[in-house]
Design a protein around this motif. Structure first.
Motif, short mmCIF file in Angstrom:
data_model
loop_
_atom_site.label_atom_id
_atom_site.label_comp_id
_atom_site.label_asym_id
_atom_site.label_seq_id
_atom_site.Cartn_x
_atom_site.Cartn_y
_atom_site.Cartn_z
N GLN A 6 36.14 44.98 62.53
CA GLN A 6 35.32 45.76 63.56
C GLN A 6 35.12 44.91 64.67
O GLN A 6 35.16 43.50 64.69
CB GLN A 6 33.89 45.82 63.07
CG GLN A 6 33.77 46.88 62.00
CD GLN A 6 32.35 46.92 61.48
OE1 GLN A 6 31.91 46.55 60.35
NE2 GLN A 6 31.39 47.67 62.26
N ARG A 9 32.35 42.00 67.62
CA ARG A 9 31.41 41.28 66.79
C ARG A 9 29.73 41.23 67.30
O ARG A 9 29.00 41.43 66.42
CB ARG A 9 31.67 40.14 66.05
CG ARG A 9 33.10 39.90 65.46
CD ARG A 9 32.97 40.70 63.89
NE ARG A 9 31.70 40.33 63.29
CZ ARG A 9 31.89 39.22 62.32
NH1 ARG A 9 32.93 38.50 62.26
NH2 ARG A 9 30.81 38.84 61.73
N PHE A 91 27.71 48.91 60.71
CA PHE A 91 28.81 48.71 59.94
C PHE A 91 29.63 49.96 59.75
O PHE A 91 29.23 50.99 59.74
CB PHE A 91 28.16 48.53 58.47
CG PHE A 91 27.62 47.07 58.46
CD1 PHE A 91 26.20 46.97 58.31
CD2 PHE A 91 28.22 45.69 58.40
CE1 PHE A 91 25.24 45.60 58.24
CE2 PHE A 91 27.63 44.73 58.26
CZ PHE A 91 26.35 44.44 58.32
N PHE A 107 33.09 47.10 53.18
CA PHE A 107 32.50 46.96 54.51
C PHE A 107 33.11 45.93 55.23
O PHE A 107 33.71 44.97 54.93
CB PHE A 107 31.10 46.69 54.43
CG PHE A 107 30.08 47.62 53.80
CD1 PHE A 107 30.18 48.22 52.35
CD2 PHE A 107 29.25 48.45 54.68
CE1 PHE A 107 29.52 49.33 51.96
CE2 PHE A 107 28.58 49.46 54.21
CZ PHE A 107 28.64 49.74 52.85
N GLY A 108 32.90 46.35 56.64
CA GLY A 108 33.41 45.45 57.56
C GLY A 108 32.40 44.23 58.15
O GLY A 108 31.46 44.66 57.34
N PRO A 109 32.57 43.40 58.78
CA PRO A 109 31.54 42.59 58.99
C PRO A 109 30.51 42.85 59.96
O PRO A 109 29.37 42.19 60.05
CB PRO A 109 32.57 41.35 59.96
CG PRO A 109 33.29 42.08 60.52
CD PRO A 109 33.79 43.08 59.61
N GLY A 110 30.57 44.19 60.50
CA GLY A 110 29.71 44.68 61.37
C GLY A 110 29.85 44.35 62.96
O GLY A 110 30.28 43.29 63.32
N ARG A 112 26.86 43.68 65.97
CA ARG A 112 25.64 43.31 66.03
C ARG A 112 25.39 43.78 67.70
O ARG A 112 25.96 43.03 68.68
CB ARG A 112 24.95 41.76 66.07
CG ARG A 112 23.70 41.66 66.06
CD ARG A 112 23.31 40.24 66.05
NE ARG A 112 23.58 39.92 64.80
CZ ARG A 112 22.53 40.04 63.69
NH1 ARG A 112 21.40 40.80 63.87
NH2 ARG A 112 22.73 39.78 62.54
N TYR B 36 25.77 46.25 45.65
CA TYR B 36 26.49 45.28 46.80
C TYR B 36 25.64 44.18 46.93
O TYR B 36 24.38 44.02 46.83
CB TYR B 36 26.60 46.17 47.99
CG TYR B 36 27.69 47.37 48.04
CD1 TYR B 36 27.30 48.42 47.40
CD2 TYR B 36 28.87 46.91 48.58
CE1 TYR B 36 28.42 49.65 47.37
CE2 TYR B 36 29.88 47.99 48.54
CZ TYR B 36 29.66 49.24 48.10
OH TYR B 36 30.41 50.10 47.89
N GLN B 38 24.86 41.16 50.09
CA GLN B 38 25.00 40.79 51.52
C GLN B 38 24.52 39.28 51.82
O GLN B 38 23.66 39.12 51.63
CB GLN B 38 24.24 41.59 52.44
CG GLN B 38 24.61 41.53 54.02
CD GLN B 38 23.95 42.56 54.70
OE1 GLN B 38 22.61 43.02 54.54
NE2 GLN B 38 24.42 42.74 55.87
N ASN B 41 24.65 37.40 58.06
CA ASN B 41 25.84 37.46 59.04
C ASN B 41 27.06 38.13 58.55
O ASN B 41 27.98 37.97 59.15
CB ASN B 41 25.95 36.42 59.92
CG ASN B 41 24.57 35.96 60.62
OD1 ASN B 41 23.65 36.95 61.19
ND2 ASN B 41 24.26 34.74 60.26
N ARG B 42 26.90 38.84 57.29
CA ARG B 42 28.10 39.14 56.81
C ARG B 42 27.94 40.77 56.51
O ARG B 42 26.82 41.22 56.24
CB ARG B 42 28.41 38.40 55.59
CG ARG B 42 28.66 36.95 55.96
CD ARG B 42 30.09 36.61 56.29
NE ARG B 42 31.12 37.05 55.35
CZ ARG B 42 31.49 36.22 54.44
NH1 ARG B 42 31.03 35.17 54.23
NH2 ARG B 42 32.63 36.62 53.64
N GLY B 43 28.99 41.47 56.27
CA GLY B 43 28.90 42.87 55.70
C GLY B 43 28.72 42.72 54.06
O GLY B 43 28.75 41.83 53.46
N LEU B 44 28.45 44.14 53.57
CA LEU B 44 28.11 44.08 52.18
C LEU B 44 29.46 43.90 51.44
O LEU B 44 30.65 44.53 51.77
CB LEU B 44 27.60 45.62 51.91
CG LEU B 44 26.10 45.55 52.18
CD1 LEU B 44 25.99 45.58 53.60
CD2 LEU B 44 25.57 46.93 51.58
N LEU B 88 20.89 38.92 49.89
CA LEU B 88 20.47 40.17 49.78
C LEU B 88 21.02 41.35 48.91
O LEU B 88 22.32 41.28 49.01
CB LEU B 88 20.09 40.76 51.31
CG LEU B 88 19.31 42.02 51.64
CD1 LEU B 88 17.85 41.71 51.10
CD2 LEU B 88 19.30 42.16 53.00
#
Lengths: 116, 114
Positions: A6, A9, A91, A107-110, A112, B36, B38, B41-44, B88
């Motif tokens: 993604q 970031r 995400f 999932f990607g790292p997202g 923010r 899942y 988490q 600061n990371r994705g699931l 989480l």
């Protein structure tokens, strides 16, 4: 090691500006999902695609949000105009659905997003 | 409609002790259930899933989950917690037909103390 990517970031922008977030799903995956995560609402599904066609975008505010898949390797989520309440982590996830089998989402790292 | 509940916002456990993170669900048809994790600061990250078959599902990092249809539960378990398990955890569900989108729980923060 295949993974969802993604960009960007992190994004800080001012209210009213357009924001575009990009996602590259895992090669070969045929479903793509966009989620938004906030402290108040948790994880919310915004939209999802299968074979590049939108199947469900009921969770997405239609007046300002749009999601597209120009090709199988790129999904975009656009907000125009952005508002402070859009501040969240967005995400992208991808998965593979084969003939009725279920799919695990990766999932990607997202991204923010902070809207000032 | 499908929904999932994680009744505990936080679970505290000492390292080496067994842990359980609770999840209950509601669906119209048969459930597909997922866990899942988490990290900050990371994705699931996918841990495990139940689709059909054996009610005890084994997943990554020594985690397992037990599907209980009568109690509509899918609790996550690990026999011996590690400090590095602190994160989480999200339970998710979707029905086996129709909309193929997961509904996530609100998340449970697991804190493992040394």
């Amino acid at each position: 090691d295949a993974r969802v990517t993604q960009t960007p970031r992190d994004k800080v922008t001012e209210m009213g500006q357009e924001v575009t977030m990009r996602c590259q799903p895992i090669l070969g995956h045929n479903t793509v999902f966009w989620y938004r995560q906030t402290m108040m609402q948790g994880l919310e599904l915004l939209a999802y695609f299968r074979n590049r066609a939108p199947l469900d975008d009921s969770g997405m505010p239609k007046d300002r949000f749009s999601a597209e898949m120009p090709d199988a390797t790129l999904a975009t989520l656009k907000i125009q105009p952005s508002e402070p309440r859009d501040s969240a982590v967005y995400f992208c996830a991808s998965g593979l659905v084969i003939a009725g089998d279920t799919d695990t989402q990766y999932f990607g790292p997202g991204t923010r997003l902070t809207v000032l | 409609a499908q929904s999932v509940a994680q009744p505990e916002d936080q679970v505290n456990v000492a390292e080496g002790n067994p842990l359980t993170v609770k999840c209950t669900y509601s669906v119209s048809g048969n459930p597909y259930l997922f866990w899942y994790v988490q990290y900050p600061n990371r994705g699931l990250q996918f841990l495990l899933k139940y689709i059909t078959g054996d009610n005890l599902v084994k997943g990554s990092y020594g985690f397992e989950a037990e599907f209980n249809k009568s109690q509509t539960s899918f609790h996550l378990k690990k026999p011996s917690a590690l400090v590095s398990d602190s994160a989480l955890y999200f339970c998710a569900v979707r029905e086996d037909t129709g909309r193929r989108a997961l509904t996530f729980g609100s998340g449970t923060r697991l804190q493992v103390q040394p």
